[in-house]
Design a protein around this motif. Structure first.
Motif, PDB file in Angstrom:
ATOM      1  N   LEU A   1       0.848  -1.185   0.000  1.00  0.00           N
ATOM      2  CA  LEU A   1       0.000   0.000   0.000  1.00  0.00           C
ATOM      3  C   LEU A   1       0.886   1.239   0.000  1.00  0.00           C
ATOM      4  O   LEU A   1       1.738   1.404   0.885  1.00  0.00           O
ATOM      5  N   PHE A   2       0.682   2.095  -0.994  1.00  0.00           N
ATOM      6  CA  PHE A   2       1.468   3.317  -1.131  1.00  0.00           C
ATOM      7  C   PHE A   2       0.579   4.544  -0.955  1.00  0.00           C
ATOM      8  O   PHE A   2      -0.634   4.478  -1.120  1.00  0.00           O
ATOM      9  N   HIS A   3       1.237   5.667  -0.665  1.00  0.00           N
ATOM     10  CA  HIS A   3       0.559   6.959  -0.625  1.00  0.00           C
ATOM     11  C   HIS A   3       1.218   7.878  -1.640  1.00  0.00           C
ATOM     12  O   HIS A   3       2.448   7.986  -1.675  1.00  0.00           O
ATOM     13  N   ALA A   4       0.406   8.511  -2.461  1.00  0.00           N
ATOM     14  CA  ALA A   4       0.870   9.541  -3.394  1.00  0.00           C
ATOM     15  C   ALA A   4       0.214  10.847  -2.981  1.00  0.00           C
ATOM     16  O   ALA A   4      -0.973  11.051  -3.207  1.00  0.00           O
ATOM     17  N   GLY A   5       0.995  11.705  -2.355  1.00  0.00           N
ATOM     18  CA  GLY A   5       0.484  12.995  -1.906  1.00  0.00           C
ATOM     19  C   GLY A   5       0.698  14.095  -2.927  1.00  0.00           C
ATOM     20  O   GLY A   5       0.075  15.143  -2.850  1.00  0.00           O
ATOM     21  N   GLN A   6       1.590  13.843  -3.866  1.00  0.00           N
ATOM     22  CA  GLN A   6       1.832  14.792  -4.951  1.00  0.00           C
ATOM     23  C   GLN A   6       1.733  14.017  -6.257  1.00  0.00           C
ATOM     24  O   GLN A   6       2.333  12.952  -6.399  1.00  0.00           O
ATOM     25  N   TYR A   7       0.984  14.554  -7.177  1.00  0.00           N
ATOM     26  CA  TYR A   7       0.733  13.863  -8.435  1.00  0.00           C
ATOM     27  C   TYR A   7       0.431  14.891  -9.509  1.00  0.00           C
ATOM     28  O   TYR A   7       0.134  16.047  -9.224  1.00  0.00           O
ATOM     29  N   ARG A   8       0.472  14.446 -10.746  1.00  0.00           N
ATOM     30  CA  ARG A   8       0.017  15.253 -11.881  1.00  0.00           C
ATOM     31  C   ARG A   8      -1.033  14.439 -12.604  1.00  0.00           C
ATOM     32  O   ARG A   8      -0.780  13.313 -13.012  1.00  0.00           O
ATOM     33  N   LEU A   9      -2.202  15.005 -12.739  1.00  0.00           N
ATOM     34  CA  LEU A   9      -3.307  14.332 -13.406  1.00  0.00           C
ATOM     35  C   LEU A   9      -3.346  14.767 -14.867  1.00  0.00           C
ATOM     36  O   LEU A   9      -3.332  15.953 -15.168  1.00  0.00           O
ATOM     37  N   HIS A  10      -3.375  13.794 -15.758  1.00  0.00           N
ATOM     38  CA  HIS A  10      -3.447  14.058 -17.193  1.00  0.00           C
ATOM     39  C   HIS A  10      -4.818  13.631 -17.703  1.00  0.00           C
ATOM     40  O   HIS A  10      -5.520  12.851 -17.066  1.00  0.00           O
ATOM     41  N   GLU A  11      -5.175  14.114 -18.839  1.00  0.00           N
ATOM     42  CA  GLU A  11      -6.455  13.740 -19.460  1.00  0.00           C
ATOM     43  C   GLU A  11      -6.427  12.254 -19.811  1.00  0.00           C
ATOM     44  O   GLU A  11      -5.510  11.782 -20.468  1.00  0.00           O
ATOM     45  N   ARG A  12      -7.415  11.516 -19.338  1.00  0.00           N
ATOM     46  CA  ARG A  12      -7.533  10.089 -19.681  1.00  0.00           C
ATOM     47  C   ARG A  12      -8.106   9.960 -21.072  1.00  0.00           C
ATOM     48  O   ARG A  12      -9.024  10.678 -21.441  1.00  0.00           O
ATOM     49  N   ASP A  13      -7.584   9.003 -21.817  1.00  0.00           N
ATOM     50  CA  ASP A  13      -8.109   8.786 -23.165  1.00  0.00           C
ATOM     51  C   ASP A  13      -9.256   7.780 -23.173  1.00  0.00           C
ATOM     52  O   ASP A  13      -9.846   7.512 -24.203  1.00  0.00           O
ATOM     53  N   GLY A  14      -9.545   7.190 -21.992  1.00  0.00           N
ATOM     54  CA  GLY A  14     -10.658   6.257 -21.888  1.00  0.00           C
ATOM     55  C   GLY A  14     -10.353   4.890 -22.464  1.00  0.00           C
ATOM     56  O   GLY A  14     -11.261   4.088 -22.669  1.00  0.00           O
ATOM     57  N   SER A  15      -9.075   4.599 -22.719  1.00  0.00           N
ATOM     58  CA  SER A  15      -8.727   3.335 -23.358  1.00  0.00           C
ATOM     59  C   SER A  15      -8.601   2.174 -22.371  1.00  0.00           C
ATOM     60  O   SER A  15      -8.479   1.037 -22.787  1.00  0.00           O
ATOM     61  N   ASP A  16      -8.609   2.433 -21.069  1.00  0.00           N
ATOM     62  CA  ASP A  16      -8.511   1.348 -20.097  1.00  0.00           C
ATOM     63  C   ASP A  16      -9.893   0.714 -19.920  1.00  0.00           C
ATOM     64  O   ASP A  16     -10.790   1.321 -19.342  1.00  0.00           O
ATOM     65  N   PRO A  17     -10.063  -0.529 -20.412  1.00  0.00           N
ATOM     66  CA  PRO A  17     -11.375  -1.174 -20.326  1.00  0.00           C
ATOM     67  C   PRO A  17     -11.745  -1.617 -18.914  1.00  0.00           C
ATOM     68  O   PRO A  17     -12.879  -2.002 -18.671  1.00  0.00           O
ATOM     69  N   GLU A  18     -10.798  -1.548 -17.978  1.00  0.00           N
ATOM     70  CA  GLU A  18     -11.062  -1.999 -16.613  1.00  0.00           C
ATOM     71  C   GLU A  18     -11.717  -0.932 -15.741  1.00  0.00           C
ATOM     72  O   GLU A  18     -12.371  -1.257 -14.766  1.00  0.00           O
ATOM     73  N   VAL A  19     -11.504   0.339 -16.058  1.00  0.00           N
ATOM     74  CA  VAL A  19     -11.983   1.416 -15.198  1.00  0.00           C
ATOM     75  C   VAL A  19     -13.234   2.061 -15.792  1.00  0.00           C
ATOM     76  O   VAL A  19     -13.193   2.647 -16.865  1.00  0.00           O
TER      77      VAL A  19
END
Length: 149
Positions: free
Chosen positions: A95-113
């Protein structure tokens, strides 16, 4: 996709494979915590998935966060290690924690989410999975009292 998931679970019960996985708690002071809803199971989860051959836990966390959410972890810290036999396999989960991140536009290609969304800490969804709920409570208390997922 749901039939495939059921078939894999039956295989796990018979073979009891050893698997390695990661989950990531992504927090944002303004937005809350990032959760995902998959297409093949019900409920809201922490982003994450399996560790691939030759990959470190941290590299897997970064890859899964990118694949599922289009997010780049700028900082990643290990919170705790867990063990689980819940799905019929021997699963070790970091289990990890990411407190700093950069969010990019998703292309919607991941069929799992099916959906990803930030939830404020006082308005978490009712469909939060039990394990996700436990991990978030532990994270908020900064007390990881069990080694079982």
């Amino acid at each position: 996709m749901a039939w495939y998931h059921l078939l894999v679970r039956r295989y796990w019960r018979l073979r009891k494979p050893l698997t390695l996985g990661v989950r990531i708690i992504v927090t944002d002071e303004d937005k809350g915590v990032l959760l995902v809803r998959h297409t093949y199971v019900k409920g809201w989860y922490l982003p994450g998935g399996g560790v691939e051959r030759g990959e470190s836990f941290a590299d897997a966390a970064r890859r899964e966060l990118w694949e599922e959410c289009g997010a780049e972890a700028e900082s990643l810290s290990l919170c705790h290690l867990y063990y689980s036999e819940r799905e019929g396999k021997r699963d070790y989960i970091a289990l990890f924690h990411a407190g700093q991140y950069r969010l990019h536009e998703r292309d919607g290609s991941d069929p799992e989410v099916a959906e990803m969304r930030f939830f404020s800490w006082d308005e978490l969804p009712e469909e939060l999975t039990p394990a996700t709920s436990r991990r978030l409570r532990e994270f908020c208390r900064r007390q990881f009292t069990t080694d079982r997922w």
